[in-house]
Design an enzyme around this catalytic site. Structure first.
Site, PDB file in Angstrom:
ATOM      1  N   SER A  54      24.389  56.542 -20.492  1.00  0.00           N
ATOM      2  CA  SER A  54      25.519  56.241 -19.609  1.00  0.00           C
ATOM      3  C   SER A  54      25.271  54.997 -18.773  1.00  0.00           C
ATOM      4  O   SER A  54      24.209  54.839 -18.176  1.00  0.00           O
ATOM      5  CB  SER A  54      25.793  57.408 -18.667  1.00  0.00           C
ATOM      6  OG  SER A  54      26.487  58.425 -19.320  1.00  0.00           O
ATOM      7  N   ASP A  97      35.281  55.785 -13.629  1.00  0.00           N
ATOM      8  CA  ASP A  97      33.871  56.051 -13.933  1.00  0.00           C
ATOM      9  C   ASP A  97      33.062  54.756 -14.004  1.00  0.00           C
ATOM     10  O   ASP A  97      32.251  54.557 -14.907  1.00  0.00           O
ATOM     11  CB  ASP A  97      33.708  56.831 -15.237  1.00  0.00           C
ATOM     12  CG  ASP A  97      32.306  57.419 -15.369  1.00  0.00           C
ATOM     13  OD1 ASP A  97      31.666  57.623 -14.325  1.00  0.00           O
ATOM     14  OD2 ASP A  97      31.850  57.648 -16.501  1.00  0.00           O
ATOM     15  N   HIS A 102      29.225  58.274 -12.615  1.00  0.00           N
ATOM     16  CA  HIS A 102      28.519  59.548 -12.687  1.00  0.00           C
ATOM     17  C   HIS A 102      27.004  59.383 -12.751  1.00  0.00           C
ATOM     18  O   HIS A 102      26.267  60.331 -12.522  1.00  0.00           O
ATOM     19  CB  HIS A 102      29.022  60.395 -13.868  1.00  0.00           C
ATOM     20  CG  HIS A 102      28.596  59.920 -15.222  1.00  0.00           C
ATOM     21  ND1 HIS A 102      29.373  59.116 -16.010  1.00  0.00           N
ATOM     22  CD2 HIS A 102      27.475  60.154 -15.943  1.00  0.00           C
ATOM     23  CE1 HIS A 102      28.760  58.881 -17.157  1.00  0.00           C
ATOM     24  NE2 HIS A 102      27.595  59.504 -17.143  1.00  0.00           N
TER      25      HIS A 102
END
Length: 475
Positions: free
Chosen positions: A318, A236, A203
């Protein structure tokens, strides 16, 4: 477990986060006082249906049959910790209100009192010092007091947080991804090998996959253009490669996430809200935490059996490394559970101490497949399961995606004798309480692995040995 899938929902969480309690009202002032002015099937195919809410519950889907399309619609989970959007515009939190000014007389009186006290204390101290020194001179000759020129050298051992950070930071990068339309955000990644491969979250780089721009900046300020080598939406995980990579890259050492224990120290590195090279610390709060996450953009959900940590993780963290006390990477920061909208003027949720990381053992396998083939490979059992929010297990649906068979003919589940209506309650020694939990656990394995599935049929428990199959790609 926006940054880390940051801000994701936890398929069945034991309980909802506590509701903040308003601070008690201040006691009434005395009369004389002056007044002041946060679904898919077990094959990786997505059933249609809404997920669970983004709070403490785990994401689920309606009892309707799964949809055949991939990716599945994401359950309305909490957003990625950085939401894939990284830092956003805005100020640094709420506005500051200037306190009401004190009266000139009151302030002058206070200053005067302080000055008088200082003068008295100074005079008294000086007098006593003179008397004591004089007496000492008469009895012993003289007294000499020397002060250290400095506080001494500061030694930071390799096992300290400062030592780990000093070694790991040069091998982390802040990633900026931008789509062809100019949209994008900020995330983090770390050096995977000396060839210039950087591991991060899918992402984080999703905006730059189809012709967008991608760059990676090291803590020393050196910036490199990069390209996406491969990305896996379900896991992910993504791998990018630096263009004209330097020859002195130092890959971070990968640990063994299977050996991590609850209570172990953790160190997270990232760029929360765009603040590059930020280091936070905490512990492993839990293991094998089922998490389904989404960036809120309508893309399919990601599933993981995550490491939970209370190290502060926020949008922008992230893709960054979660390290152990020795500096080994044990996970990839991916998601957070949060409440409401956060500060910094971005409208994004912030950390409340519930962060989730993809175990490095799984991420390493995925990264190697992406580097080798450019596409992810998923393990599967070949059966569609319900994504309903429950705590009773993962039930094989009566109808598969798009009217397909709920149990793939000739697939792993069919060969093991599983049928529609069976409720899977364990995979090896892992308790399965929902469809998302089953998916996350299956994806911790590789195609060809043999697992033992415990299921219920007609009120009786049965077991079956299943050899996991495979599916290539996200579509």
């Amino acid at each position: 477990m926006s940054t880390e899938n940051e801000g994701t929902a936890v398929p069945p969480a034991p309980s909802a986060p506590p509701v903040p309690v308003d601070a008690p009202a201040a006691p009434a002032p005395q009369a004389q006082a002056p007044q002041g002015p946060y679904g898919q099937d077990a094959q990786g195919q997505a059933p249609q249906g809404p997920g669970a809410s983004g709070d403490a519950g785990h994401p689920g889907a309606s009892s309707s049959a799964p949809d055949p399309s991939w990716p599945p619609p994401p359950p309305p989970t909490a957003p990625y910790g950085d939401g894939g959007s990284g830092s956003g515009p805005g100020g640094w939190g709420s506005s500051y209100q200037q306190p009401a000014p004190k009266s000139g007389r009151g302030r002058g009186g206070l200053v005067a009192a302080v000055l008088v006290a200082a003068l008295v204390a100074g005079g008294l101290g000086g007098g006593l010092g003179y008397v004591l020194a004089k007496d000492n001179d008469e009895s012993t000759g003289s007294t000499t007091v020397s002060a250290s020129a400095n506080g001494g050298d500061v030694k930071r051992d390799p096992g300290t947080t400062a030592g780990v950070a000093a070694k790991a930071l040069p091998s982390t990068v802040t990633i900026e991804a931008e789509s062809t339309s100019g949209e994008g955000g900020t995330g983090t990644g770390f050096v995977f090998d000396k060839q210039g491969h950087i591991v991060t979250n899918n992402h984080v780089v999703a905006d730059a996959v189809d012709g967008g721009k991608l760059s990676a900046t090291f803590p020393d300020g050196k910036k490199y253009d990069a390209e996406v080598i491969g990305n896996a939406q379900g896991y992910d995980v993504a791998v990018i490669k630096l263009k004209n990579a330097p020859s002195d890259l130092k890959p971070l050492t990968l640990g063994d996430s299977d050996k991590v224990a609850v209570g172990d120290s953790t160190i997270a590195i990232g760029a929360p809200f765009g603040l590059s090279d930020t280091v936070t610390t905490g512990i492993i709060s839990a293991k094998n935490r089922p998490v389904a996450s989404s960036d809120g953009s309508g893309s399919q959900a990601s599933y993981m059996s995550a490491l939970q940590t209370d190290a502060s993780i926020n949008p922008g963290n992230s893709g960054g490394p979660l390290l152990d006390a020795r500096g080994n990477v044990i996970g990839i920061n991916s998601a957070i559970q949060s409440t409401g909208n956060g500060g910094f003027g971005t409208g994004q949720s912030g950390s409340i101490g519930l962060g989730f990381a993809i175990p490095i053992n799984q991420a390493k396998y995925v990264a190697q497949e992406l580097i080798k083939n450019g596409k992810p490979v998923y393990a599967k059992i070949g059966a569609s399961v319900s994504l309903d929010d429950s705590s009773d297990g993962a039930q094989i649906t009566d109808q598969g995606a798009g009217g397909a068979a709920p149990v793939e003919p000739g697939g792993p589940a069919a060969k093991a004798g599983l049928k529609p209506g069976d409720v899977i309650i364990k995979l090896d020694d892992r308790v399965i309480d929902s469809g998302p939990t089953l998916i996350g656990e299956i994806w911790t394995h590789q195609p060809g692995d043999r697992v033992t599935i415990t299921y219920e049929r007609d009120g009786k428990q049965r077991t079956a040995e299943v050899t996991l199959g495979s599916r290539v790609g996200d579509n």
